[in-house]
Design an enzyme around this catalytic site. Structure first.
Site, short mmCIF file in Angstrom:
data_model
loop_
_atom_site.label_atom_id
_atom_site.label_comp_id
_atom_site.label_asym_id
_atom_site.label_seq_id
_atom_site.Cartn_x
_atom_site.Cartn_y
_atom_site.Cartn_z
N PHE A 95 51.16 1.95 17.32
CA PHE A 95 49.54 1.35 16.76
C PHE A 95 49.23 0.18 17.79
CE2 PHE A 95 46.13 -0.28 14.30
CZ PHE A 95 45.45 0.83 14.06
N PHE A 130 54.21 -0.92 9.87
CA PHE A 130 54.88 -0.75 8.51
C PHE A 130 56.03 0.05 8.66
CE2 PHE A 130 54.88 1.19 4.35
CZ PHE A 130 54.62 0.37 3.57
N GLU A 131 56.38 0.85 9.67
CA GLU A 131 57.39 1.96 9.56
C GLU A 131 58.75 1.12 10.35
OE1 GLU A 131 54.09 3.81 8.70
OE2 GLU A 131 54.29 2.97 10.49
N ALA A 153 52.02 -5.15 16.80
CA ALA A 153 50.72 -5.99 16.90
C ALA A 153 49.90 -5.39 15.82
CB ALA A 153 50.20 -5.65 18.24
N VAL A 154 49.49 -6.51 15.02
CA VAL A 154 48.55 -6.34 14.14
C VAL A 154 47.25 -7.19 14.02
CG1 VAL A 154 48.21 -6.26 11.49
CG2 VAL A 154 50.78 -6.06 12.34
N ASP A 158 38.19 -6.17 8.93
CA ASP A 158 37.36 -6.52 7.92
C ASP A 158 37.75 -6.31 6.40
OD1 ASP A 158 35.31 -7.42 10.01
OD2 ASP A 158 34.60 -5.25 9.93
N THR A 159 39.04 -5.67 6.35
CA THR A 159 39.48 -5.53 5.03
C THR A 159 40.84 -6.18 5.00
OG1 THR A 159 40.73 -3.50 5.43
CG2 THR A 159 38.48 -3.36 5.10
N HIS A 161 43.60 -4.84 4.74
CA HIS A 161 44.67 -4.10 5.12
C HIS A 161 45.65 -4.80 6.08
CE1 HIS A 161 46.67 -0.10 6.33
NE2 HIS A 161 46.57 -0.89 7.67
N ARG A 200 48.84 -13.29 24.31
CA ARG A 200 50.23 -13.35 23.90
C ARG A 200 51.02 -12.01 24.53
NH1 ARG A 200 47.03 -15.83 20.98
NH2 ARG A 200 47.56 -17.91 19.75
#
Length: 229
Positions: A95, A130-131, A153-154, A158-159, A161, A200
């Protein structure tokens, strides 16, 4: 002269002995003796041929007051001179792969620069951050690797999550290292914007994949040469 210096008096540093095995199988060892007005301290510095070092301090109070009652304080460090012969795994989240691929490239370049062979690196792709933890723990428990580098990378949306994934990734990598006994290095970017992430991942803020690979090399050295059971 400071008050602490006056309390000790004059300090002399005198080399005592040097031992170097002719086959290079033993580390270089240099002893120094420090003499103060009331205390004498012996320092032993050991360099493990590019694989870290340790320092021992033997302190003795001449007047028997017990001010320095430390028999031996050992300071252990990993080396970042060379990682030749060490095996590494890299767990990469797919992701946001526009970012994670650049982080992976930075990590691989660092390993190459520090003499890690390509055949000593395994790259494992997972769907998302997450995995990462469960895979890192499995790899660590296999005892095949000296360190596991976790890349992801996260990017905040808008939530809530974002917070859930960041917390899961952080605790997952930490738990993987604690449960497996293999150093698991956190190389997950947590950014507010895509621009911050690109900065980064090889932009004006450097490449965090390369930086965390260097951390993996140092931790691998520390565990291999100082913290083995």
């Amino acid at each position: 002269m400071s008050a602490s210096a006056l309390a000790f008096g004059q300090c002399n540093l005198v080399p005592r002995a040097t031992i170097l095995n002719s086959t290079q199988s033993q580390p270089h060892r240099q002893l120094f003796s420090l003499s103060f007005q009331r205390q004498s301290v012996t320092l032993s510095f050991t360099q493990f041929l590019g694989f870290g070092s340790s320092i021992e301090r033997h302190c003795k109070d001449r007047n028997g007051s017990g001010l320095f009652r430390t028999d031996a304080v050992r300071e252990l460090t990993g080396s970042v001179i060379s990682a030749k012969g060490h095996r590494f795994a890299i767990v990469v989240a797919r992701f946001n792969d526009l970012i994670t691929k650049k982080l992976l490239e930075g990590a691989l370049d660092t390993y190459k620069n520090y003499s890690v062979r390509e055949e000593d690196i395994d790259v494992v792709w997972v769907p998302g951050c997450f995995e990462i933890g469960v895979v890192a723990q499995h790899l660590g428990k296999s005892q095949k690797y000296h360190a596991i580098l976790c890349i992801g990378a996260v990017i905040r949306g808008d939530t809530s999550h974002y917070d859930a994934v960041v917390n899961a990734a952080t605790s997952g990598v930490l738990s993987a290292g604690l449960n497996s006994g293999t150093p698991c290095i956190f190389g997950v970017l947590t950014c507010d914007t895509l621009e911050q992430a690109f900065n980064r991942a090889g932009g004006k803020s450097g490449n965090k994949g390369a930086e965390t690979a260097l951390t993996a090399i140092e931790m691998a050295s520390l565990f291999e040469h100082h913290l083995k059971p």
